[in-house]
Design a protein around this motif. Structure first.
Motif, PDB file in Angstrom:
ATOM      1  N   ILE A  58       0.833  -1.202   0.000  1.00  0.00           N
ATOM      2  CA  ILE A  58       0.000   0.000   0.000  1.00  0.00           C
ATOM      3  C   ILE A  58       0.872   1.259   0.000  1.00  0.00           C
ATOM      4  CG2 ILE A  58      -1.661   1.334   1.360  1.00  0.00           C
ATOM      5  CD1 ILE A  58      -2.842  -1.353   2.275  1.00  0.00           C
ATOM      6  N   ASP A  59       1.922   1.266   0.806  1.00  0.00           N
ATOM      7  CA  ASP A  59       2.815   2.435   0.864  1.00  0.00           C
ATOM      8  C   ASP A  59       3.461   2.716  -0.491  1.00  0.00           C
ATOM      9  OD1 ASP A  59       2.307   2.937   3.551  1.00  0.00           O
ATOM     10  OD2 ASP A  59       4.031   1.767   4.240  1.00  0.00           O
ATOM     11  N   LEU A  60       3.931   1.663  -1.155  1.00  0.00           N
ATOM     12  CA  LEU A  60       4.582   1.854  -2.453  1.00  0.00           C
ATOM     13  C   LEU A  60       3.582   2.304  -3.513  1.00  0.00           C
ATOM     14  CD1 LEU A  60       7.044  -1.177  -2.456  1.00  0.00           C
ATOM     15  CD2 LEU A  60       7.602   1.244  -2.110  1.00  0.00           C
ATOM     16  N   ALA A  61       2.378   1.763  -3.495  1.00  0.00           N
ATOM     17  CA  ALA A  61       1.345   2.183  -4.456  1.00  0.00           C
ATOM     18  C   ALA A  61       0.991   3.649  -4.238  1.00  0.00           C
ATOM     19  CB  ALA A  61       0.103   1.306  -4.318  1.00  0.00           C
ATOM     20  N   ARG A  62       0.882   4.063  -2.972  1.00  0.00           N
ATOM     21  CA  ARG A  62       0.576   5.467  -2.658  1.00  0.00           C
ATOM     22  C   ARG A  62       1.707   6.377  -3.142  1.00  0.00           C
ATOM     23  NH1 ARG A  62       0.116   5.978   3.223  1.00  0.00           N
ATOM     24  NH2 ARG A  62      -1.952   5.090   2.964  1.00  0.00           N
ATOM     25  N   THR A  63       2.937   5.971  -2.909  1.00  0.00           N
ATOM     26  CA  THR A  63       4.076   6.767  -3.354  1.00  0.00           C
ATOM     27  C   THR A  63       4.100   6.896  -4.870  1.00  0.00           C
ATOM     28  OG1 THR A  63       5.364   6.118  -1.416  1.00  0.00           O
ATOM     29  CG2 THR A  63       6.602   6.927  -3.324  1.00  0.00           C
ATOM     30  N   ARG A  64       3.859   5.779  -5.571  1.00  0.00           N
ATOM     31  CA  ARG A  64       3.821   5.834  -7.044  1.00  0.00           C
ATOM     32  C   ARG A  64       2.723   6.770  -7.536  1.00  0.00           C
ATOM     33  NH1 ARG A  64       5.523   0.416  -6.518  1.00  0.00           N
ATOM     34  NH2 ARG A  64       3.409  -0.401  -6.369  1.00  0.00           N
ATOM     35  N   ARG A  65       1.535   6.685  -6.904  1.00  0.00           N
ATOM     36  CA  ARG A  65       0.413   7.536  -7.308  1.00  0.00           C
ATOM     37  C   ARG A  65       0.737   9.016  -7.088  1.00  0.00           C
ATOM     38  NH1 ARG A  65      -3.443   9.562  -4.158  1.00  0.00           N
ATOM     39  NH2 ARG A  65      -3.043   8.060  -2.517  1.00  0.00           N
ATOM     40  N   LEU A  66       1.296   9.347  -5.926  1.00  0.00           N
ATOM     41  CA  LEU A  66       1.636  10.741  -5.634  1.00  0.00           C
ATOM     42  C   LEU A  66       2.728  11.266  -6.566  1.00  0.00           C
ATOM     43  CD1 LEU A  66       1.549  10.689  -1.726  1.00  0.00           C
ATOM     44  CD2 LEU A  66      -0.135  11.722  -3.272  1.00  0.00           C
ATOM     45  N   ARG A  67       3.711  10.441  -6.851  1.00  0.00           N
ATOM     46  CA  ARG A  67       4.765  10.855  -7.784  1.00  0.00           C
ATOM     47  C   ARG A  67       4.209  11.088  -9.185  1.00  0.00           C
ATOM     48  NH1 ARG A  67      10.024   7.103  -6.279  1.00  0.00           N
ATOM     49  NH2 ARG A  67      10.460   8.125  -4.289  1.00  0.00           N
ATOM     50  N   ALA A  68       3.298  10.217  -9.617  1.00  0.00           N
ATOM     51  CA  ALA A  68       2.697  10.363 -10.941  1.00  0.00           C
ATOM     52  C   ALA A  68       1.882  11.654 -11.012  1.00  0.00           C
ATOM     53  CB  ALA A  68       1.827   9.160 -11.268  1.00  0.00           C
ATOM     54  N   GLU A  69       1.104  11.943  -9.966  1.00  0.00           N
ATOM     55  CA  GLU A  69       0.331  13.188  -9.925  1.00  0.00           C
ATOM     56  C   GLU A  69       1.254  14.393 -10.017  1.00  0.00           C
ATOM     57  OE1 GLU A  69      -2.097  13.397  -6.408  1.00  0.00           O
ATOM     58  OE2 GLU A  69      -3.217  11.592  -6.946  1.00  0.00           O
ATOM     59  N   PHE A  70       2.317  14.357  -9.231  1.00  0.00           N
ATOM     60  CA  PHE A  70       3.248  15.482  -9.218  1.00  0.00           C
ATOM     61  C   PHE A  70       3.953  15.618 -10.562  1.00  0.00           C
ATOM     62  CE2 PHE A  70       7.159  17.756  -8.182  1.00  0.00           C
ATOM     63  CZ  PHE A  70       6.622  18.859  -7.505  1.00  0.00           C
ATOM     64  N   ALA A  71       4.320  14.503 -11.175  1.00  0.00           N
ATOM     65  CA  ALA A  71       4.998  14.541 -12.477  1.00  0.00           C
ATOM     66  C   ALA A  71       4.068  15.101 -13.555  1.00  0.00           C
ATOM     67  CB  ALA A  71       5.473  13.147 -12.869  1.00  0.00           C
ATOM     68  N   ASN A  72       2.769  14.822 -13.446  1.00  0.00           N
ATOM     69  CA  ASN A  72       1.814  15.277 -14.455  1.00  0.00           C
ATOM     70  C   ASN A  72       1.513  16.766 -14.381  1.00  0.00           C
ATOM     71  OD1 ASN A  72       1.516  12.815 -15.710  1.00  0.00           O
ATOM     72  ND2 ASN A  72      -0.222  12.210 -14.439  1.00  0.00           N
ATOM     73  N   ASN A  73       1.410  17.310 -13.169  1.00  0.00           N
ATOM     74  CA  ASN A  73       1.021  18.715 -13.083  1.00  0.00           C
ATOM     75  C   ASN A  73       1.802  19.545 -12.079  1.00  0.00           C
ATOM     76  OD1 ASN A  73      -0.079  17.915 -10.649  1.00  0.00           O
ATOM     77  ND2 ASN A  73      -2.178  17.876 -11.385  1.00  0.00           N
ATOM     78  N   GLY A  74       2.821  18.973 -11.488  1.00  0.00           N
ATOM     79  CA  GLY A  74       3.673  19.734 -10.569  1.00  0.00           C
ATOM     80  C   GLY A  74       3.085  19.969  -9.195  1.00  0.00           C
ATOM     81  N   LYS A  75       1.966  19.344  -8.898  1.00  0.00           N
ATOM     82  CA  LYS A  75       1.386  19.474  -7.567  1.00  0.00           C
ATOM     83  C   LYS A  75       0.627  18.207  -7.200  1.00  0.00           C
ATOM     84  CE  LYS A  75      -2.095  22.402  -9.646  1.00  0.00           C
ATOM     85  NZ  LYS A  75      -2.751  23.676  -9.630  1.00  0.00           N
ATOM     86  N   ILE A  76       0.356  18.091  -5.918  1.00  0.00           N
ATOM     87  CA  ILE A  76      -0.390  16.949  -5.406  1.00  0.00           C
ATOM     88  C   ILE A  76      -1.871  17.330  -5.377  1.00  0.00           C
ATOM     89  CG2 ILE A  76      -0.728  15.393  -3.435  1.00  0.00           C
ATOM     90  CD1 ILE A  76       1.987  15.073  -4.802  1.00  0.00           C
ATOM     91  N   GLN A  77      -2.702  16.475  -5.900  1.00  0.00           N
ATOM     92  CA  GLN A  77      -4.136  16.722  -5.965  1.00  0.00           C
ATOM     93  C   GLN A  77      -4.747  16.759  -4.565  1.00  0.00           C
ATOM     94  OE1 GLN A  77      -6.171  13.890  -8.435  1.00  0.00           O
ATOM     95  NE2 GLN A  77      -8.155  14.355  -7.568  1.00  0.00           N
ATOM     96  N   GLN A  78      -5.649  17.711  -4.332  1.00  0.00           N
ATOM     97  CA  GLN A  78      -6.393  17.775  -3.079  1.00  0.00           C
ATOM     98  C   GLN A  78      -7.422  16.651  -3.079  1.00  0.00           C
ATOM     99  OE1 GLN A  78      -5.907  19.897  -0.449  1.00  0.00           O
ATOM    100  NE2 GLN A  78      -4.073  20.508  -1.548  1.00  0.00           N
TER     101      GLN A  78
END
Length: 148
Positions: A58-78
């Motif tokens: 779960i931790d690794l999946a969350r990290t991958r998701r957050l990194r992908a969000e940040f890579a796509n738009n430069g910020k973490i989605q609310q």
């Protein structure tokens, strides 16, 4: 005092700790506290350590998701607070491996479904809080392996 690094005091403290005396373990036993008195009870919840597969996945999946969000738009989605609560509950359920709890004077059988029911119960927020706190207690997941 000299600028010697590390200091003699620190060197002596470090020297007194043998790294081979301790090792990480995959699970830990969280002793529940009475929610009013904070006194330890005989009840416990068996929790997965950060290195246990159920939490690590779960931790690794969350990290991958957050990194992908940040890579796509430069910020973490609310996120919505309800989604946050549900994600936290999923994490608690995955990290709970067993217990010796009683309810209504009877042993409460452990299952993922029973864990979810307890963690979502608005009258058991104290239990949820203790379990969440336990996940961050690194000392729960370290065993003294020193030979006596």
């Amino acid at each position: 005092m000299s600028n010697e690094y590390p200091s003699t005091l620190i060197s002596n403290l470090i020297a007194s700790l043998d790294l081979n005396d301790y090792e990480d373990i995959p699970t830990g036993k969280l002793v529940l506290l009475d929610p009013k008195t904070k006194a330890p009870t005989s009840s416990f919840i068996e929790l997965a350590s950060p290195e246990h597969e159920s939490r690590k996945r779960i931790d690794l999946a969350r990290t991958r998701r957050l990194r992908a969000e940040f890579a796509n738009n430069g910020k973490i989605q609310q996120t919505d607070p309800i989604d946050d609560f549900n994600e936290e509950t999923d994490y608690l359920v995955a990290a709970t491996l067993g217990w010796n709890l009683t309810q209504g004077g009877q042993p409460l059988s452990f299952s993922a479904s029973a864990a979810r029911t307890l963690y979502e119960d608005p009258k058991k927020k104290w239990l949820r809080a203790q379990a969440l706190d336990g996940l961050n207690k690194t000392q729960l997941f370290i065993k003294d392996s020193a030979k006596s």
